[in-house]
Every structure is written in structure tokens, then in C-alpha cells.
Design a protein around this motif. Sequence first.
Motif, PDB file in Angstrom:
ATOM      1  N   UNK A 125       0.827  -1.204   0.000  1.00  0.00           N
ATOM      2  CA  UNK A 125       0.000   0.000   0.000  1.00  0.00           C
ATOM      3  C   UNK A 125       0.862   1.255   0.000  1.00  0.00           C
ATOM      4  N   UNK A 126       0.248   2.351  -0.374  1.00  0.00           N
ATOM      5  CA  UNK A 126       0.944   3.636  -0.362  1.00  0.00           C
ATOM      6  C   UNK A 126       1.407   3.962   1.056  1.00  0.00           C
ATOM      7  N   UNK A 127       0.573   3.664   2.055  1.00  0.00           N
ATOM      8  CA  UNK A 127       0.944   3.931   3.446  1.00  0.00           C
ATOM      9  C   UNK A 127       2.166   3.117   3.851  1.00  0.00           C
ATOM     10  N   UNK A 128       2.229   1.864   3.451  1.00  0.00           N
ATOM     11  CA  UNK A 128       3.388   1.030   3.784  1.00  0.00           C
ATOM     12  C   UNK A 128       4.655   1.554   3.129  1.00  0.00           C
ATOM     13  N   UNK A 129       4.557   1.954   1.880  1.00  0.00           N
ATOM     14  CA  UNK A 129       5.725   2.480   1.185  1.00  0.00           C
ATOM     15  C   UNK A 129       6.170   3.805   1.797  1.00  0.00           C
ATOM     16  N   UNK A 130       5.217   4.647   2.127  1.00  0.00           N
ATOM     17  CA  UNK A 130       5.539   5.931   2.735  1.00  0.00           C
ATOM     18  C   UNK A 130       6.277   5.736   4.057  1.00  0.00           C
ATOM     19  N   UNK A 131       5.766   4.842   4.897  1.00  0.00           N
ATOM     20  CA  UNK A 131       6.400   4.585   6.183  1.00  0.00           C
ATOM     21  C   UNK A 131       7.818   4.064   6.023  1.00  0.00           C
ATOM     22  N   UNK A 132       8.003   3.177   5.061  1.00  0.00           N
ATOM     23  CA  UNK A 132       9.334   2.620   4.814  1.00  0.00           C
ATOM     24  C   UNK A 132      10.294   3.706   4.324  1.00  0.00           C
ATOM     25  N   UNK A 133       9.809   4.567   3.437  1.00  0.00           N
ATOM     26  CA  UNK A 133      10.656   5.623   2.903  1.00  0.00           C
ATOM     27  C   UNK A 133      11.106   6.611   3.964  1.00  0.00           C
ATOM     28  N   UNK A 134      10.240   6.898   4.931  1.00  0.00           N
ATOM     29  CA  UNK A 134      10.606   7.851   5.988  1.00  0.00           C
ATOM     30  C   UNK A 134      11.711   7.308   6.891  1.00  0.00           C
ATOM     31  N   UNK A 135      11.824   5.986   6.970  1.00  0.00           N
ATOM     32  CA  UNK A 135      12.837   5.376   7.832  1.00  0.00           C
ATOM     33  C   UNK A 135      14.102   4.964   7.081  1.00  0.00           C
ATOM     34  N   UNK A 136      14.050   4.962   5.760  1.00  0.00           N
ATOM     35  CA  UNK A 136      15.168   4.447   4.966  1.00  0.00           C
ATOM     36  C   UNK A 136      16.359   5.397   4.999  1.00  0.00           C
ATOM     37  N   UNK A 137      17.530   4.816   4.831  1.00  0.00           N
ATOM     38  CA  UNK A 137      18.760   5.599   4.861  1.00  0.00           C
ATOM     39  C   UNK A 137      19.287   5.936   3.471  1.00  0.00           C
ATOM     40  N   UNK A 138      18.608   5.485   2.404  1.00  0.00           N
ATOM     41  CA  UNK A 138      19.126   5.769   1.062  1.00  0.00           C
ATOM     42  C   UNK A 138      19.068   7.267   0.785  1.00  0.00           C
ATOM     43  N   UNK A 139      19.945   7.712  -0.066  1.00  0.00           N
ATOM     44  CA  UNK A 139      19.983   9.131  -0.439  1.00  0.00           C
ATOM     45  C   UNK A 139      18.701   9.540  -1.156  1.00  0.00           C
ATOM     46  N   UNK A 140      18.094   8.609  -1.889  1.00  0.00           N
ATOM     47  CA  UNK A 140      16.875   8.929  -2.639  1.00  0.00           C
ATOM     48  C   UNK A 140      15.606   8.805  -1.802  1.00  0.00           C
ATOM     49  N   UNK A 141      15.733   8.504  -0.517  1.00  0.00           N
ATOM     50  CA  UNK A 141      14.551   8.260   0.319  1.00  0.00           C
ATOM     51  C   UNK A 141      13.532   9.408   0.324  1.00  0.00           C
ATOM     52  N   UNK A 142      13.951  10.689   0.355  1.00  0.00           N
ATOM     53  CA  UNK A 142      12.939  11.761   0.365  1.00  0.00           C
ATOM     54  C   UNK A 142      11.989  11.723  -0.826  1.00  0.00           C
ATOM     55  N   UNK A 143      12.445  11.167  -1.946  1.00  0.00           N
ATOM     56  CA  UNK A 143      11.601  11.112  -3.138  1.00  0.00           C
ATOM     57  C   UNK A 143      10.381  10.221  -2.917  1.00  0.00           C
ATOM     58  N   UNK A 144      10.536   9.200  -2.091  1.00  0.00           N
ATOM     59  CA  UNK A 144       9.404   8.302  -1.819  1.00  0.00           C
ATOM     60  C   UNK A 144       8.246   9.078  -1.216  1.00  0.00           C
ATOM     61  N   UNK A 145       8.531   9.849  -0.172  1.00  0.00           N
ATOM     62  CA  UNK A 145       7.470  10.609   0.478  1.00  0.00           C
ATOM     63  C   UNK A 145       6.916  11.697  -0.432  1.00  0.00           C
ATOM     64  N   UNK A 146       7.782  12.335  -1.207  1.00  0.00           N
ATOM     65  CA  UNK A 146       7.298  13.369  -2.126  1.00  0.00           C
ATOM     66  C   UNK A 146       6.294  12.793  -3.114  1.00  0.00           C
ATOM     67  N   UNK A 147       6.579  11.602  -3.637  1.00  0.00           N
ATOM     68  CA  UNK A 147       5.658  11.002  -4.604  1.00  0.00           C
ATOM     69  C   UNK A 147       4.401  10.473  -3.919  1.00  0.00           C
ATOM     70  N   UNK A 148       4.542   9.921  -2.727  1.00  0.00           N
ATOM     71  CA  UNK A 148       3.347   9.475  -2.003  1.00  0.00           C
ATOM     72  C   UNK A 148       2.431  10.652  -1.705  1.00  0.00           C
ATOM     73  N   UNK A 149       3.005  11.796  -1.350  1.00  0.00           N
ATOM     74  CA  UNK A 149       2.196  12.982  -1.070  1.00  0.00           C
ATOM     75  C   UNK A 149       1.565  13.560  -2.332  1.00  0.00           C
TER      76      UNK A 149
END
Length: 274
Positions: A68-92
Motif C-alpha cells: 500500500x501507499x501507506x506502507x511504502x511511505x512509512x518505509x521511505x521515511x525510515x530508509x537511509x538511502x539518499x533517494x529516500x525523500x523522493x518516496x514521500x514526495x511522490x506518495x504525497x
Amino acid sequence: MDLNTVTEVRDARRRATWQPGDAWLGGGTYLFSEPQPHIRRLVDLGRMGWQPLRTTADGGLEIAATCTVAELSGHGRQAAWRAAPLVEQCCRAFLASWKIWNMATVGGNLCNGLPAGPMISLTAALDGVCLLLAQSGAVREVPVADFVIGAGVKVLEPGELLRSITLPARALAARTAFRQASLYGLGRSGALVIGTLDPVDGSLTITVTASTVRPIRFWFPPEPTAEAVRDALEDGIRADEYYDDIHGLPAWRRHMTFRYAEEIRRELNREATR
């Protein structure tokens, strides 16, 4: 919305012959949002037990189609990858209610194939690859950028299932830049442009979505000029590939695409020189 043409809901774990009028059911946020008079049977993926998110052996990320989008968003907020902020930007970029966030799936967003689909934007920009399963048991891989070929048009064959999307470790280590435009505050994306700066060779990739009927990607060697980016967009996007609906006229979408591509070029060129 009730789907009054549906006569049966089957568990996807039970193998059955695919029939005309069948549809895969993930979160159902699109299927139940409007009449679907062509659908006679739903094949429910809800009990497949697929792990929503899994780190691959080489450090990439496998996203199950049922994530789900919620699961991906939660994972992205905790991830250490440099591209992690993009996950939340796209979910939003969904601008959806909490109910949609907790039901809508990444795979469903890709399989709808809509220009404004932000999961298409995210996974195309990060070099995502779709794993497709045919009814015959055959397996094939298709880059997300080649999976959607038009507004609502995908390369899926009848009965073929999107199992997962894998993002490579190299893409997750990229610096990113994100730009999105809508005609009004809570509107659907009219243009969504993402830039990625390769962590190995410093090349720049610009991925255009929402303004166009399909994802379109442009690759540039390190620190491209404004002219190089402008010329690539001029040559690489046909006039009839700019989407036209109530969320934005083609001329406006084109203008925002060029504007955002230049902003991204400048932003990531500065990052490259740090």
C-alpha cells in the motif's frame, strides 16, 4: 460503489482459467470508484501473502504489487538511502485521504497507467523494473518506463499479473530533485518532473510524467547545459504526447515541463560540484 455486474469474487491463490471480464483486485480504490460494466469476476490478491517491501541481495528494494501507499511511505521515511525523500514526495503527490493511502496499492497505481500516477513517477525515475507473471507461468521483466505506453495503456497481456517492482541499489543512492504542479491546491498533478544524479558516473536523468501520456526519460552526461536539456525535451516529446484534460492544457503542461527540467538541471548541477 457497488459493482452490480460482478457475479463472483475468487481467491487468487486458487488457480483458475482466466476469462474475459476478469479483473485483478488489489486495494480496489479505482475499481470501486466508478462503474465497471465490463467486469464479471474479481480475482482477489489480498491473501497472497506477498511481503510488501523487501531488500534485495544487492541492496535494492523489491516492492510487492500489493504494497500500500501507506506502507511504502512509512518505509521511505525510515530508509537511509539518499533517494529516500523522493518516496514521500511522490506518495504525497496523491493528495488522497487516509483511507486511500491505506488501501491503494503501488501495483494498482501502475496498472491504472494514468499520467498523474505518482507511483509510476517514482518507480520510473528510480529505474524500476516490473516483474510480470503470465497465466501460462511465463515470467518477464519490463522497465517501468516501458510498462506504461499511453494514457491508461500498458503492455500487460490478458490475464498477466504485475507481481512486483524492483528498484536497484544504484538508483536508491542517487541524489534527487522533485517538481510538481497542479492547477489548484488539492488537484491532480498536471506536471511531475524528477531528476536523479547518478552516484557513480555523475550523469543526470530527467523523468517527465503527468504532463505526458507516458513516462519519458532523458539521460545526460555530467553537468549538462541548459541548451542540451531544452533541445532533448524539444526532440524527445511530441506535441501529441502532452496530456489534455481538465487538469491542464497541453501548452501549460509543456511550459511547466520545460521550466521544471531547467530548475532540476541547475539544482543537481550544483550538487554535482559540491
